[in-house]
Every structure is written in C-alpha cells, then in structure tokens.
Write a protein that holds these residues in place. Structure first.
Motif, PDB file in Angstrom:
ATOM      1  N   ARG A   1       0.818  -1.214   0.000  1.00  0.00           N
ATOM      2  CA  ARG A   1       0.000   0.000   0.000  1.00  0.00           C
ATOM      3  C   ARG A   1       0.846   1.256   0.000  1.00  0.00           C
ATOM      4  O   ARG A   1       0.434   2.300  -0.506  1.00  0.00           O
ATOM      5  CB  ARG A   1      -0.930   0.009   1.222  1.00  0.00           C
ATOM      6  CG  ARG A   1      -2.098  -0.922   1.126  1.00  0.00           C
ATOM      7  CD  ARG A   1      -3.112  -0.634   2.219  1.00  0.00           C
ATOM      8  NE  ARG A   1      -2.557  -0.739   3.552  1.00  0.00           N
ATOM      9  CZ  ARG A   1      -2.376  -1.880   4.211  1.00  0.00           C
ATOM     10  NH1 ARG A   1      -2.700  -3.023   3.643  1.00  0.00           N
ATOM     11  NH2 ARG A   1      -1.879  -1.900   5.426  1.00  0.00           N
ATOM     12  N   ARG A   2       2.024   1.183   0.577  1.00  0.00           N
ATOM     13  CA  ARG A   2       2.885   2.362   0.634  1.00  0.00           C
ATOM     14  C   ARG A   2       3.716   2.530  -0.625  1.00  0.00           C
ATOM     15  O   ARG A   2       4.612   3.375  -0.684  1.00  0.00           O
ATOM     16  CB  ARG A   2       3.799   2.275   1.859  1.00  0.00           C
ATOM     17  CG  ARG A   2       3.053   2.386   3.185  1.00  0.00           C
ATOM     18  CD  ARG A   2       2.337   3.709   3.343  1.00  0.00           C
ATOM     19  NE  ARG A   2       1.738   3.860   4.665  1.00  0.00           N
ATOM     20  CZ  ARG A   2       1.071   4.941   5.054  1.00  0.00           C
ATOM     21  NH1 ARG A   2       0.898   5.946   4.223  1.00  0.00           N
ATOM     22  NH2 ARG A   2       0.556   5.008   6.260  1.00  0.00           N
TER      23      ARG A   2
ATOM     24  N   LEU B   1      11.569   6.024   4.990  1.00  0.00           N
ATOM     25  CA  LEU B   1      10.181   6.294   5.358  1.00  0.00           C
ATOM     26  C   LEU B   1       9.414   4.976   5.490  1.00  0.00           C
ATOM     27  O   LEU B   1       8.646   4.773   6.440  1.00  0.00           O
ATOM     28  CB  LEU B   1       9.529   7.195   4.313  1.00  0.00           C
ATOM     29  CG  LEU B   1       8.081   7.583   4.550  1.00  0.00           C
ATOM     30  CD1 LEU B   1       7.935   8.332   5.861  1.00  0.00           C
ATOM     31  CD2 LEU B   1       7.565   8.435   3.394  1.00  0.00           C
TER      32      LEU B   1
ATOM     33  N   ARG C   1      10.193   3.365   8.734  1.00  0.00           N
ATOM     34  CA  ARG C   1       9.472   3.939   9.878  1.00  0.00           C
ATOM     35  C   ARG C   1       8.006   3.496   9.876  1.00  0.00           C
ATOM     36  O   ARG C   1       7.395   3.308  10.927  1.00  0.00           O
ATOM     37  CB  ARG C   1       9.558   5.459   9.844  1.00  0.00           C
ATOM     38  CG  ARG C   1      10.854   5.977  10.463  1.00  0.00           C
ATOM     39  CD  ARG C   1      10.969   7.462  10.346  1.00  0.00           C
ATOM     40  NE  ARG C   1      11.500   7.831   9.033  1.00  0.00           N
ATOM     41  CZ  ARG C   1      11.363   9.023   8.464  1.00  0.00           C
ATOM     42  NH1 ARG C   1      10.684   9.958   9.081  1.00  0.00           N
ATOM     43  NH2 ARG C   1      11.895   9.271   7.298  1.00  0.00           N
ATOM     44  N   GLN C   2       7.431   3.356   8.682  1.00  0.00           N
ATOM     45  CA  GLN C   2       6.035   2.907   8.614  1.00  0.00           C
ATOM     46  C   GLN C   2       5.912   1.452   9.054  1.00  0.00           C
ATOM     47  O   GLN C   2       4.947   1.077   9.722  1.00  0.00           O
ATOM     48  CB  GLN C   2       5.500   3.125   7.195  1.00  0.00           C
ATOM     49  CG  GLN C   2       5.293   4.606   6.901  1.00  0.00           C
ATOM     50  CD  GLN C   2       5.108   4.933   5.431  1.00  0.00           C
ATOM     51  OE1 GLN C   2       5.575   4.192   4.562  1.00  0.00           O
ATOM     52  NE2 GLN C   2       4.455   6.048   5.151  1.00  0.00           N
TER      53      GLN C   2
ATOM     54  N   ARG D   1       6.256   1.125  12.990  1.00  0.00           N
ATOM     55  CA  ARG D   1       5.160   1.484  13.899  1.00  0.00           C
ATOM     56  C   ARG D   1       4.051   0.428  13.951  1.00  0.00           C
ATOM     57  O   ARG D   1       3.111   0.570  14.737  1.00  0.00           O
ATOM     58  CB  ARG D   1       4.600   2.860  13.556  1.00  0.00           C
ATOM     59  CG  ARG D   1       3.818   2.956  12.297  1.00  0.00           C
ATOM     60  CD  ARG D   1       3.268   4.362  12.131  1.00  0.00           C
ATOM     61  NE  ARG D   1       2.582   4.479  10.860  1.00  0.00           N
ATOM     62  CZ  ARG D   1       1.955   5.561  10.452  1.00  0.00           C
ATOM     63  NH1 ARG D   1       1.942   6.632  11.208  1.00  0.00           N
ATOM     64  NH2 ARG D   1       1.354   5.595   9.293  1.00  0.00           N
TER      65      ARG D   1
ATOM     66  N   PHE E   1       2.320  -2.722  15.270  1.00  0.00           N
ATOM     67  CA  PHE E   1       2.409  -3.143  16.661  1.00  0.00           C
ATOM     68  C   PHE E   1       3.191  -4.444  16.835  1.00  0.00           C
ATOM     69  O   PHE E   1       3.813  -4.670  17.861  1.00  0.00           O
ATOM     70  CB  PHE E   1       0.991  -3.288  17.224  1.00  0.00           C
ATOM     71  CG  PHE E   1       0.969  -3.441  18.690  1.00  0.00           C
ATOM     72  CD1 PHE E   1       1.274  -2.358  19.514  1.00  0.00           C
ATOM     73  CD2 PHE E   1       0.674  -4.648  19.277  1.00  0.00           C
ATOM     74  CE1 PHE E   1       1.262  -2.491  20.881  1.00  0.00           C
ATOM     75  CE2 PHE E   1       0.663  -4.794  20.640  1.00  0.00           C
ATOM     76  CZ  PHE E   1       0.958  -3.706  21.446  1.00  0.00           C
TER      77      PHE E   1
ATOM     78  N   PRO F   1      16.095  11.848   4.686  1.00  0.00           N
ATOM     79  CA  PRO F   1      16.334  13.280   4.779  1.00  0.00           C
ATOM     80  C   PRO F   1      17.696  13.570   5.405  1.00  0.00           C
ATOM     81  O   PRO F   1      18.215  12.772   6.180  1.00  0.00           O
ATOM     82  CB  PRO F   1      15.199  13.761   5.686  1.00  0.00           C
ATOM     83  CG  PRO F   1      14.709  12.551   6.392  1.00  0.00           C
ATOM     84  CD  PRO F   1      14.963  11.400   5.483  1.00  0.00           C
TER      85      PRO F   1
ATOM     86  N   ALA G   1      18.653  15.653   7.600  1.00  0.00           N
ATOM     87  CA  ALA G   1      18.668  15.757   9.051  1.00  0.00           C
ATOM     88  C   ALA G   1      18.210  14.443   9.668  1.00  0.00           C
ATOM     89  O   ALA G   1      17.225  13.863   9.230  1.00  0.00           O
ATOM     90  CB  ALA G   1      17.742  16.880   9.488  1.00  0.00           C
ATOM     91  N   PRO G   2      18.908  13.958  10.669  1.00  0.00           N
ATOM     92  CA  PRO G   2      18.491  12.695  11.279  1.00  0.00           C
ATOM     93  C   PRO G   2      17.212  12.886  12.078  1.00  0.00           C
ATOM     94  O   PRO G   2      16.994  13.939  12.659  1.00  0.00           O
ATOM     95  CB  PRO G   2      19.658  12.346  12.197  1.00  0.00           C
ATOM     96  CG  PRO G   2      20.293  13.654  12.522  1.00  0.00           C
ATOM     97  CD  PRO G   2      20.102  14.525  11.318  1.00  0.00           C
ATOM     98  N   ILE G   3      16.380  11.881  12.085  1.00  0.00           N
ATOM     99  CA  ILE G   3      15.184  11.906  12.909  1.00  0.00           C
ATOM    100  C   ILE G   3      15.461  11.028  14.111  1.00  0.00           C
ATOM    101  O   ILE G   3      15.695   9.839  13.978  1.00  0.00           O
ATOM    102  CB  ILE G   3      13.965  11.404  12.128  1.00  0.00           C
ATOM    103  CG1 ILE G   3      13.727  12.342  10.942  1.00  0.00           C
ATOM    104  CG2 ILE G   3      12.735  11.328  13.003  1.00  0.00           C
ATOM    105  CD1 ILE G   3      12.671  11.876  10.000  1.00  0.00           C
ATOM    106  N   ALA G   4      15.455  11.630  15.243  1.00  0.00           N
ATOM    107  CA  ALA G   4      15.914  10.930  16.439  1.00  0.00           C
ATOM    108  C   ALA G   4      14.931   9.858  16.873  1.00  0.00           C
ATOM    109  O   ALA G   4      13.734   9.960  16.655  1.00  0.00           O
ATOM    110  CB  ALA G   4      16.101  11.933  17.567  1.00  0.00           C
ATOM    111  N   ARG G   5      15.479   8.835  17.483  1.00  0.00           N
ATOM    112  CA  ARG G   5      14.710   7.807  18.178  1.00  0.00           C
ATOM    113  C   ARG G   5      13.694   7.107  17.296  1.00  0.00           C
ATOM    114  O   ARG G   5      12.628   6.716  17.748  1.00  0.00           O
ATOM    115  CB  ARG G   5      13.978   8.418  19.382  1.00  0.00           C
ATOM    116  CG  ARG G   5      14.889   8.837  20.501  1.00  0.00           C
ATOM    117  CD  ARG G   5      14.079   9.271  21.699  1.00  0.00           C
ATOM    118  NE  ARG G   5      13.224  10.396  21.423  1.00  0.00           N
ATOM    119  CZ  ARG G   5      13.624  11.662  21.463  1.00  0.00           C
ATOM    120  NH1 ARG G   5      14.867  11.949  21.774  1.00  0.00           N
ATOM    121  NH2 ARG G   5      12.799  12.628  21.202  1.00  0.00           N
ATOM    122  N   ILE G   6      13.991   6.985  16.029  1.00  0.00           N
ATOM    123  CA  ILE G   6      13.023   6.241  15.231  1.00  0.00           C
ATOM    124  C   ILE G   6      13.328   4.751  15.237  1.00  0.00           C
ATOM    125  O   ILE G   6      12.554   3.955  14.757  1.00  0.00           O
ATOM    126  CB  ILE G   6      12.931   6.748  13.784  1.00  0.00           C
ATOM    127  CG1 ILE G   6      14.280   6.657  13.095  1.00  0.00           C
ATOM    128  CG2 ILE G   6      12.385   8.139  13.735  1.00  0.00           C
ATOM    129  CD1 ILE G   6      14.196   6.959  11.624  1.00  0.00           C
TER     130      ILE G   6
END
Lengths: 559, 96
Positions: free
Chosen positions: B25-26, B58, B61-62, B65, B67, B83, B85-90
């Motif tokens: 789907r993504r 991306l 990360r999807q 999440r 469960f 990106p 810039a790093p995205i923290a704690r992913i």
C-alpha cells in the motif's frame, strides 16, 4: 487484584468485565447471531448500550463519542454483514486518528474458513484501516487482549483496534487471570536538544513565518501550548480542517483554514512564507494543493509525535519528533516579524468573507455564522461531507478542536448524525448541532429512530440544495457543466420525515427566516430538525482546482 | 530502487500479512522474501527486498510502527537515502 480474579466466567462475561475495567460507560452496537453471548453478558453490566439502526451508525457514534471526549469509543456488531457495516466507521477513525475499539462477533473457531453463515474475514478485511487487530483464539486470552486493545487505541498516535471474537471463545469458560496493569505510555519523549536548536535557528532567521497547525495538536493535548506559542511569537496562523479551533477563530493571528476551500489570507500567507512551523499535520493533499508548489519558498519545521509522518510528503529542514507540548514550549520565543505580520493581518481584513449575498433565499454562510454566534461555549457542531461541511469550516466560530466533529481524512458522508449522537451521549451538558446536507443526511437517516428512542437532544440543520452540491459544483467547473447524477430534487419532506420518527421540526425557505431557525434550534428542548432550502446553484468559494497550487484560487459570486 | 530490510516480528496472528500489505500500500513491490520462526518460537525473522521509488527510510518507519514489529534494520547501505537531518529515536539504523 480485581474482584473477579480467579473466578470462572465465560468469554463474553470476561469481555464485558474488561470493558468495565477500562471505564467504558457506553457501547454503540447492534446484536446478531455470533455476538449474542456478549449481549447476554451486557444484561448484567452497568454499561449502557445504545442500539443503533445500522452498524455504520454504531461505529460513527463511537467516533463522535471519542472525538468529543478524548476517550476511547466502543462499538460492536455481529459477524458477517454486521462486521462489514462497521468498516466505514473504522476507516474513518483510522484516517482521523481516533481511538476506537470495535468488537465483532465471529463464527465459531471450527467453522472459520468454511464459508459458514455470516462468516467474513473481518480481521483480514480491516488490516489496512486499523492501528491493530486481534482474532481471539482462546477464552483465557480475552482479558489481556481487551486490555491491550484499549492501550493501543489510546496510546501514541491514537487509532482504531478491532477485536474479533469467535462464538466458541465467547461461550467458553476460563478463570479470570491476574492481569499486570499496562502502565499508560509515559508522556512521549521530548524532542532532542539538537532538534530544538535547529528549529530555533530557523525560527530566529525567519522573516515571514506561518504556523500551520493540524488535528495532531488537539490529539496531543497541546492546544494551550500552541496558544502560548502564538502569544509568544505573534505568528500568523493557519489550520487544517481538523485543526480548526486550536486557535479561536476570532484570534487576531488566525488567518483561516488553508487549502482547497481555505481563506485567501491563509493560502496567500502560506505561499509567501519563508518558514512553515508545521504542527501535528500530515501535508494532506486537500491542504497543500499541488505539493511541489506548496509554500515554495519556505523551510519547514515539522513537529509530530509520529516519526513516520515526518518527511512522508515534504522533507523537513528541522524535524522535531516527540512530545508536541514540550516542543512548542521550547520554541515559544519572541521573533522579529512585524512587517510580515502586519501584511498578513491587512490581507485578512481586506479579504474577509462577504455575508451580503443578494437574493431572496437563505444564504447558508450567513445562517451558519448567526447560529454559531448565538451558540454558547458548550456547543459541539458535527458535519457531514460536502458544501455545508466547508461552510461550517469557513464560517463557524470555532473555539476548540473537540467541538468540531468533521470527517476530515475519509470524508464520510453520513458521518454527522451518528457522530452527533455519540457526542451528545458522551457530553450531556453540551448542545450538539448536526449541520447536514440533503445528500449526506439520507445516508444514515435511520438513526433518527435512535435519536428518538433515547431522546438524544441533537439539533439537526439540513441545508437542502436538492443536489449533491459539491459534485455539482465540480461538474460545472471541471466537466463543462455536464451534470451527472447529482439531482436530489425528489428529496422527501424532511420535516414530515422527522415527524414520523417523533421529532419536531420546521422549514425555512426565504431570507429573513434565519433568526427563526436559530431560535428554534437553540431554544427547543430535545431533538429538533430544521429543514432549510438553499439555492441549488450556490457554490463554495474560494476553490483551489484539483492539482493546482494554493495560489490559484477560483472565486465566484455569493448567492 | 531496491532495498532490503531485516524485520523481526512477533509471531502473532496476521503479523506477516499485515506487514506485507503495508509495504504494498505504501508503494513498494516485494521482490524477495524469506521468513522463518526463531528457535524460541516467539519471533519471525523476515528478510525482505522491495522495489520502489519512495524513500526507503520512510517505509522503514512505517513498518516499525506496526504493533507486531520488534525491530527493523536495513540489510544494505544503499537504502540510507533519507532526509539529510536525522530523525531521532526512530529505531531504524543502517547496518551496512
């Protein structure tokens, strides 16, 4: 230790006890074969059950309950068609991140996969539209599953959770287990110092920033922090449809909703910004228009609790992931944006909505504005989907996001009446108004029976243009006026229809009757329906054509 | 672009189907998949290769999440195209 610990009960009783432990006071639902054990167990529970007249009404009422309270809404239905009828409401909750637990009956475990009567794979069918789901295989698992379901629904970015319950699991017997409480998620972690520093650097360097706020602000409980940020920065602010109310409509800095039917001041500000402070938004296409040309000169600070949302459509220059409240507090600093702010406020003043439409008919925006201004602070408005929904967004005086129930992500026609029922059930002290279109209203009209049965004091305002107005508007504008299947001129007499359900009503057809409508809506005790005829050709303006950038706003005459 | 992920899933009802559905789907096409239960029986380790034009971090990360997902890592460094810039704690890391 719970009072039932160690006691043997059937699965249905386990389920009902689990709902009680979660603090559920109301369940919206409709019984049927596979879920009958649960309905039997409900008889011995203090939980109130609201019998809707279609399962979609149950799911959407639970959504309205959840959105107006911030708690978890609960709906239930039997297997097969009962379960499939819930799906639109579940999808609605998923699209708008609403905490919902949907319980469905299922055929007995041994019958699964045999094409049994009223068997559908609702677990598989709903996977794309739930945050998580469970097919319960053992009776003894039920208490833990329910506990987990509620935890998942309400934690982090909220969403719907499905619990599918085979009949033999509901009738099977197991002793109450010792449950370890799931400690509610600690507050989401604050953003890192590095992220905050990067954002502050962009903020201080900016001369033309715009705050772009969405539904995530209300869901994060960050309304006060957002208002504090606006007070500290004086930043011009636009919101999405779901963000309406995070800043009161009459706040000086509020420029309006952005996007397809956004205000000219909001869209112009966005397109001219050098910085977007995007908070709890997902860069939805209805808000951004042509994404590649959205805020073309702006850097982006993106605050969100959900890391998967950051960078999904617009890469941020400064991602700030985590607790929105902490992030907003950290970013609440004075900024030097005087000339830009003055320009934005000037544009807001000079492009304000006109309310002086000519003609002898009722002008819907003027009526909505009058009704909104006459309503007190404990008023919740729920909408359906279409032109009236956009007029509510544009012309209602929004005070808080929990007081505006609108199907933003899924755009569910038929949302308004059941959502209003849910909100009115949850908030008996509130005045709940459902603004509906004549098309949308008919999609869940059967819920008038529920309104009457429980004497739910919902006020229904039908804006009747005898057409699917928004589709008609698009066909006129983008399909050379070739109107296809939008005519609803054979609508029933809605006042008579309401009367058949035992609900009083009135009809208004001409300018000058607006005050009568407002007074009847606000002064009548119990449920009430006002049927207001409006001009079939009335359009929603401005309009950003699909695929165009937000600077391309079509405008037409008010009528 | 082709990206390979290592994903550890809880061995729970529908976990693998749920993840594969999300991938499709993504906007990604699964082109190779190996999945096996761990010796303890609690997990399923998935080695998944996908093709797609959207950012691979991306998708990570999807997936993360969901469960039932315990961990997501890139199995190849090619995928580290997110990106700047790093995205923290992913919880997603490139493992080369």
């Amino acid at each position: 230790m719970t009072p039932d610990e160690g006691r043997e009960m059937n699965g249905a009783t386990h389920l009902v006890r689990a709902l009680e432990r979660e603090g559920v006071d109301v369940v919206f639902g409709y019984p049927g074969g596979a879920i009958m054990p649960v309905y039997d167990a409900l008889l011995d529970s203090p939980i109130r059950h609201v019998l809707v007249r279609h399962e979609q009404g149950a799911a959407l009422a639970a959504v309205g309950y959840a959105r107006s309270t911030g708690g978890v809404g609960v709906c239930m239905a039997t297997s097969g068609p009962g379960a499939t009828n819930l799906v639109t409401g579940i999808a609605d909750a998923f699209a708008d991140s609403v905490p919902l637990v949907a319980v469905t009956g299922q055929v007995a475990s041994g019958m699964l996969g045999t094409d049994a009567f009223q068997e559908v794979d609702i677990f598989g069918m709903t996977m794309p539209v739930v945050k998580h789901s469970f097919l319960v295989r053992r009776t003894e698992d039920l208490p833990g599953v329910l506990q987990e379901a509620f935890h998942i629904a309400r934690s982090g970015r909220p969403g719907p959770v499905l619990v599918d319950l085979p009949k033999d699991v509901a009738t099977g017997v197991a002793s109450e287990p010792t449950l370890t409480a799931i400690t509610s998620d600690p507050a989401p972690p604050p953003p890192s110092d590095l992220q905050v520093r990067q954002a502050l650097d962009l903020l201080r360097a900016s001369e033309q920033p715009v705050l772009y706020a969405g539904g995530g602000v209300g869901m994060a409980g960050a309304v006060e922090e957002l208002r504090g940020f606006v007070e500290a920065t004086g930043m011009p602010t636009v919101t999405t449809l779901k963000g309406l109310g995070v800043l009161p409509t009459d706040h000086e800095c509020f420029l309006g909703m952005l996007g397809m039917h956004g205000s000219k001041a909001a869209n112009t500000a966005i397109q001219g910004a050098d910085l977007l402070v995007a908070v709890g938004v997902r860069f939805d296409d209805r808000a951004t228009g042509k994404l590649a040309e959205f805020a073309p000169g702006a850097k982006v600070i993106h605050l969100d609790i959900d890391p998967a949302e950051v960078g999904k459509l617009r890469p941020p220059d400064a991602p700030v992931v985590g607790d929105i409240r902490a992030a907003l507090r950290a970013l609440s600093v004075p900024v030097e944006i005087g000339p830009w702010r003055s320009l934005c406020l000037f544009r807001k003043e000079t492009t304000a909505w006109p309310y002086d439409a000519p003609g002898s008919g009722i002008y819907a925006p003027r009526l909505l504005k009058a009704l909104s201004e006459a309503s007190d602070e404990r008023t919740i408005v729920s909408c359906d989907v279409g032109q009236h929904q956009m007029w509510v967004a544009q012309h209602w005086r929004h005070r808080h996001p929990s007081e505006h129930l609108s199907s933003g992500g899924l755009g569910t026609m038929g949302f308004g009446l059941p959502a209003a029922m849910g909100a009115a059930t949850a908030c008996p002290d509130a005045r709940v108004i459902n603004v509906a279109g004549d098309g949308s209203f008919m999609m869940n009209v059967q819920e008038l029976a529920t309104v009457r049965r429980y004497d739910i004091p919902v006020k229904i305002l039908i804006l009747d243009n005898q057409a699917l107005g928004l589709v008609r508007q698009w066909q006129d504008l983008f399909f050379d006026g070739r109107e296809s299947e939008i005519d609803l001129s054979d609508n029933p007499d809605f006042v008579q229809l309401a009367k058949c359900f035992g609900i009083p009503g009135m009809r208004a057809t001409r300018a000058g009757q607006e005050e009568d409508v407002v007074r009847a809506m606000l002064d009548t005790d119990g449920p009430f329906l006002a049927h207001v005829l409006i001009d079939r050709e009335a359009n929603v303006w401005p309009l950003v054509p699909p695929g165009a950038d937000n600077a391309t706003m079509l405008e037409g005459a008010a009528r | 672009m082709t990206t390979t992920y290592n994903v550890r899933l809880k061995r729970a009802e529908g976990a693998l189907v749920r993840m594969l559905g999300l991938v499709g789907r993504r906007g990604f096409e699964p082109v190779d998949l190996n999945a096996a239960a761990t010796a303890c029986g609690r997990w399923i380790d998935v080695h998944l290769t996908v093709q797609g034009e959207r950012p691979s971090d991306l998708l990570a990360r999807q997936i993360e999440r969901l469960f039932d997902v315990e961990q997501v890592t890139f199995a190849d460094a090619v995928a580290a195209d997110g990106p700047a810039a790093p995205i923290a704690r992913i919880g997603v890391s490139a493992t080369g």
